[in-house]
Scaffold this active site. Sequence first.
Site, mmCIF file in Angstrom:
data_model
loop_
_atom_site.group_PDB
_atom_site.id
_atom_site.type_symbol
_atom_site.label_atom_id
_atom_site.label_comp_id
_atom_site.label_asym_id
_atom_site.label_seq_id
_atom_site.Cartn_x
_atom_site.Cartn_y
_atom_site.Cartn_z
ATOM 1 N N GLY A 507 5.492 -16.442 -6.754
ATOM 2 C CA GLY A 507 5.138 -15.414 -7.042
ATOM 3 C C GLY A 507 5.054 -14.094 -6.220
ATOM 4 O O GLY A 507 5.116 -12.783 -6.602
ATOM 5 N N GLN A 508 5.449 -14.466 -4.911
ATOM 6 C CA GLN A 508 5.602 -13.414 -3.950
ATOM 7 C C GLN A 508 6.952 -12.652 -4.044
ATOM 8 O O GLN A 508 7.234 -11.445 -3.317
ATOM 9 C CB GLN A 508 5.634 -14.040 -2.576
ATOM 10 C CG GLN A 508 6.752 -14.589 -2.003
ATOM 11 C CD GLN A 508 7.098 -15.925 -2.278
ATOM 12 O OE1 GLN A 508 6.929 -16.365 -3.717
ATOM 13 N NE2 GLN A 508 7.496 -16.710 -1.488
ATOM 14 N N SER A 510 10.325 -14.087 -3.744
ATOM 15 C CA SER A 510 11.241 -14.282 -2.788
ATOM 16 C C SER A 510 12.657 -14.522 -3.549
ATOM 17 O O SER A 510 13.704 -14.318 -2.580
ATOM 18 C CB SER A 510 11.006 -15.645 -2.042
ATOM 19 O OG SER A 510 11.117 -16.823 -2.742
ATOM 20 N N SER A 548 3.665 -17.211 6.233
ATOM 21 C CA SER A 548 4.360 -16.101 6.041
ATOM 22 C C SER A 548 5.784 -16.170 6.553
ATOM 23 O O SER A 548 6.072 -15.173 7.466
ATOM 24 C CB SER A 548 3.467 -14.965 6.530
ATOM 25 O OG SER A 548 2.432 -14.506 5.768
ATOM 26 N N ALA A 749 12.779 -7.139 8.776
ATOM 27 C CA ALA A 749 11.726 -7.452 8.022
ATOM 28 C C ALA A 749 10.863 -8.525 8.798
ATOM 29 O O ALA A 749 11.237 -9.341 9.504
ATOM 30 C CB ALA A 749 12.031 -8.184 6.594
ATOM 31 N N LYS A 750 9.394 -8.466 8.506
ATOM 32 C CA LYS A 750 8.593 -9.834 8.736
ATOM 33 C C LYS A 750 7.490 -9.793 7.720
ATOM 34 O O LYS A 750 7.693 -9.383 6.540
ATOM 35 C CB LYS A 750 7.962 -9.357 10.011
ATOM 36 C CG LYS A 750 7.372 -7.804 10.325
ATOM 37 C CD LYS A 750 7.007 -7.773 11.952
ATOM 38 C CE LYS A 750 6.207 -6.419 12.034
ATOM 39 N NZ LYS A 750 5.799 -6.296 13.529
ATOM 40 N N VAL A 752 4.617 -9.966 5.091
ATOM 41 C CA VAL A 752 3.918 -8.914 4.421
ATOM 42 C C VAL A 752 2.749 -9.621 3.609
ATOM 43 O O VAL A 752 1.690 -9.122 3.266
ATOM 44 C CB VAL A 752 4.802 -8.283 3.595
ATOM 45 C CG1 VAL A 752 5.276 -9.225 2.360
ATOM 46 C CG2 VAL A 752 4.055 -7.362 2.716
ATOM 47 N N GLY A 753 2.849 -11.082 3.060
ATOM 48 C CA GLY A 753 1.965 -11.214 2.015
ATOM 49 C C GLY A 753 0.542 -11.915 2.465
ATOM 50 O O GLY A 753 -0.049 -12.165 1.361
ATOM 51 N N GLU A 754 0.205 -11.941 3.718
ATOM 52 C CA GLU A 754 -0.928 -12.783 4.057
ATOM 53 C C GLU A 754 -2.186 -11.783 4.738
ATOM 54 O O GLU A 754 -3.239 -11.765 4.484
ATOM 55 C CB GLU A 754 -0.614 -13.620 4.657
ATOM 56 C CG GLU A 754 -0.238 -14.977 4.051
ATOM 57 C CD GLU A 754 -0.209 -16.277 4.765
ATOM 58 O OE1 GLU A 754 -1.581 -16.982 4.855
ATOM 59 O OE2 GLU A 754 0.625 -16.655 5.419
#
Lengths: 793, 334, 152
Positions: A507-508, A510, A548, A749-750, A752-754
């Site tokens: 859902g993130q 990717s 992450s 980038a690094k 983001v989702g948590e």
Amino acid sequence: MNDYNYIGKEIPRVDGPAKATGQAVYTVDVKLPEMLYGKILRSPHPHARLLKVDTSAAEQLPGVEAVITGEDLQEVRYAFVDTPRYPADEQPLATEKVRYIGDEVAAVAAESEAIAEKALSLIKVEYEILPAVFDPEKAMQEGAPVIHGEQSASTSFWEDWGVAQQKKTVQEDPSINNLSGHTFVSFGDVEQAFQEADYSREDRFELKPTAHCQMEPHAAVASYNPLEDKLHVWLSTQGIFLKRLFLSKTLGLPASKIRVHHSFVGGAFGGKIDLFPYEFCAAYLSIKTRRPVKIELDREEVFMTTRQRHPIIVKIKTGVKKDGTILAQDIRVIADNGGYRGSGPVVIFLCHGFSFPVYNVPNYRYEGFSIYTNNGIRGPQRGHGAPQIRFAIDSHLDLIARDLDLDLLTIMHKNVRQEGDVLPNGDRLDSCGLTECLMGAAGAIDWQKKREQSHLQANGNRYRRGVGISLCSMFSGAMYYPFASAAVVKMHDDGSATLFTGAQDIGQGSYTTMSQVLAEELGIGIEDICVVAGDTELCPIDLGSFLSCTALVTGNAVKKAAADAKRQMLESAADLLGLADPAGLKTQNKMIYLEDDPQKSVSFAQAIQASVLKRDGNPIIGRGSFKGYPRTERYPSLAKAKGLFTGAYGFAAQAAEVEVDTLTGLVRLVKAVTFHDCGFPLNKTVVEGQIHGCVSMGAGQALSEEVHLEKGQLFNPSFLHYQLPIALDTPESAEGLVATIEPSGPFGAKEVGEGCVAGILGAIANAVHDAIGVRIYSLPITPEKVLRALKKI
Amino acid sequence: MRLLEFDYFEPRNLEDAVTKVREFDGNYQIIAGGTDLLTALKQRLSAPAGLVSLDHISSLKDIWEEDDVITIGAMCTLEDVLSSSLIAEKLPALNQAAWDVGSPLLRPLATIGGNICLNTRCRFYNQSSFWRSSRDTCYKAGGNICHVTNKRDSCVATFSADIPPVLIAHGARVRLAGPKGVRTLPLEQFYTADGRFPHVIMAGSGEILQEIEVPLPAPQVSCVYHKFRMRESIDFPVLGVAVMLKLGEKKSGKYCEDACLVITGAEPAPVEAVQAREELLHRRLEPGLLARVAEIAASEIHPIKTSLISPRYKREIAKIIVTDALKKAGGIEE
Amino acid sequence: MEKTIRLTVNGEEKTLKIGVQQTLLEVLREDLGLTGTKKGCNQGECGACTVLLDGKPVSSCLLLAVKADGKTVLTIEGLAQAGELHPMQQAFNEKGAIQCGFCSPGMILVAKSLLERNPNPSTQEIKEAIAGNICRCTGYLQIIEAIRSFVS
């Protein structure tokens, strides 16, 4: 900078149309010919000895194909943590004891769900009820019921690769009962620093267990094919290679004999990493019956028997100078991991891991305990320790600021870490936008003005407003099985590409962001890319969609694979164009051209065809890989927190404005602000979506979400009574993306989702204090707690 | 969780329905919208041999006004209630209460009759059969112990439907068809205050709720429904109150000619706050009175911990929502 | 007990023999293979199983299929026509309203029916309309944004 064609663009999801039309197949949608339906018999008791399990009547029920119990699986052990120090303590079906309500006792496979359910009712189980304990602080005391005590002879999965830290015999304190994990870290001279501090304060915070609430319930379909001696599985999971390892070890099948097939995942949030008994049982029952078996959990089972976020008690003491400079901090954490270890030793390690990257604390002591109780099992949930520890630390700092009559922002600015800092464990902050995030969030919430307004509001007002702020940090990948992600880019002779990645889109987004990385690096359009993912047979290894790590680790692997394919194409193009070497060649829109003379060009298709014909039949396949953390070959030690943790930390500052109804105690989140340093956003829509999801989950956990347990029994296993946010709870929202460009990340980038699930808790708690002038030390901040704090009830 | 098998009947008229119900001799359940019933059946709270559906009795689906009475068929869905201009105009509090029930996805299915006949709820009762197997069977589920009070042979499960308070406040009557014919009774008498069998039908009268008759409110009547819950959809009320005020006008200002306050979510039946009404009668509506009335109303409910909300909190909320509802019904500005 | 019912599903009339204890959700997913309608909680509390019944959004897990006899059902599979996404599906995808996608079929159907009833909903009306559909991924913001994009 940022002259990109695809990176940073708001590209719609590549899997969007399939999901919008109902075509996307999730594990719950998988239906195979001749499929049986499995169900699991569970213990209704929180702690009991298993005396006898009689399955004879169930076996005789027409339509029942198999019944299994713990006796069939005596030796099978597994666990999220499986080290010599912390040997695996879970079994797919109980043998000797059951340790929480919902613990698995037997499983059946039958022609229909109705028959399977009937069969469960025919299994007779005799229990000897044992004394149980549900409070971790009581469980730690001498004389408390001992929940585990068995000796485990299992070998450790984690040892296989030789990546563990050097073993040292550690003597655990025998006076602590039911200890499942212990972390101790110290640096500087804490005692001395407290003596030198102008002011110090100690507080105790508490957080209740929460639930992931993935919309897709947990499910597994297993189909064993005896002709190829191969097990095919569809699992709702966030890490296919880790699941394959678990299944391989527990079933005693070589990894090559297990194939995890792709299916879409209806949300995970950390709750679909561990191996679960239903997955093992589906596989085992399929092997036994030679027929496909599906086990789908009810929503109640998801709440009770998968995983919850750890309830945690944090005691924290901080010594500061008059100006707010932090001199010393002493933190003690107790996590209740329930009837099995789950991720207990990890969460107490991570509470440290998400504590120390934010503020520079020269003298620091941290001790964490994870404790067995007879509650449900706790595992990772989005942030995994970050929400708990960040809430405690920043609530505590807000109290210190109030005591010293300082602005919390001043204290934060004075102490936050900066780019270039090296953390005590050796991790480097090659990118760190904490200061910019803090400034951005304060500006967006209108900090100064709102603070003045909240001080001026009349005491008699029914509705009172306040603002608060908090900071958070998160890893971007780490060393965990399979320790790296790899990607393959297969070029087609029309110049389009297929990306093979083990990463699972949970859902993130990717599949979309990885397509963007590939498109940018290679010079083709998103529409020219097909993503093949989430299949252990087709795809190279991947760390999985947790820790992450996808943006940074998988992203780098994809970027390198694309670069490899591109290099090969350029070499072929150079031949075609009669150039000595490919230097000076560029790609765009599936074309390769000479930068200085763009008229000199060939298409991807020409280059690929020429490669096949003239370069040893090479159809052009690019490959790339990236390690979970390039600078180390070892796990960090959970117990000593030694070793390197992560290659890059994501950071955020989050602010909240709340309105408190002082009569009913209801707290409304009016506005949520997040300024996130995610290095560089690969896709702004995706990044904002991650932030919104984090904020919503965090706000729920700050204000209303709680798994209600009494004597180990879960009273709200439903969306009706587990109060997660609905659309009407949506606050006004503002986001800022602070681009710091992480040097080790793909296009900077690094994570983001948590992380952003964590800061919003402290922001809301501090805002509530700002509004009503009283501190609430435990989450969630329910209306009842507000009224009690206001001494109205 | 799937439903167990049952027989299913769709009588075309009330007489046949009543006959069918009698044939089943207690081992049946009437299904209206089914939104509450299906949840209960999935949790194995009952296992009826048959369901008697009222779907095909068309006379139960009308809303009409005649001789100063508004009649609402029991099988009108909440969506029907919401889209009725008659109700919107003449019984706005009923419109509000219908809007407050469940979520938008339930209101096209759920019926007004079903809401009136809603079973009482308890945190020990509304759970799956597996969940309940951790404890002795409670009285409401057929055992003999109440886990809330630890008393034998009693049940304190809580009534938490949104619609009945408004109807009671309006003096509504329900028309019941049964083996002995048709009768009407004031809605408040429909409820038994017994948590286990909260209304006459569940208590075994063998009747079917046919219609609700609401006397047309006098022009001076103002009625509001105020529901308090944590989330503004999906949730049952923590507490809800219907306040009906009949206002007179004197030189000194508005005064209360008649009143009715009915609270849901507190006890096994809707609670009429009769002392609070007494306090209101013939008095001028001023802030001091409202606060006093709210205190009295709060003291008239006896909540017990049947949900995750503490009784203490419910009492506090009673004061707030009664005050708010009185202000709104009385047209008093903040 | 079995019963034969007639349903119009996504424009196609069907005569189905069903068990009376089957919910509409089960008939759609299992008998008709329309797995776009999701089972999230099976208790009418999440909205993942939303279908349009005679145009109105309902939780199909709380509706006996036999009660839908003679009615018209639209599931998510019936929305895109001739290989073209419905504008609401398009908007959901473009605005980031889809993440894991499990709530999306229900959300999209609710949004479509809202706009048919009320072509110009306020943000509050949008939130009220989707209040019975739980989404754990998006925090609802991009879903609200997608629906708002139709409001003039």
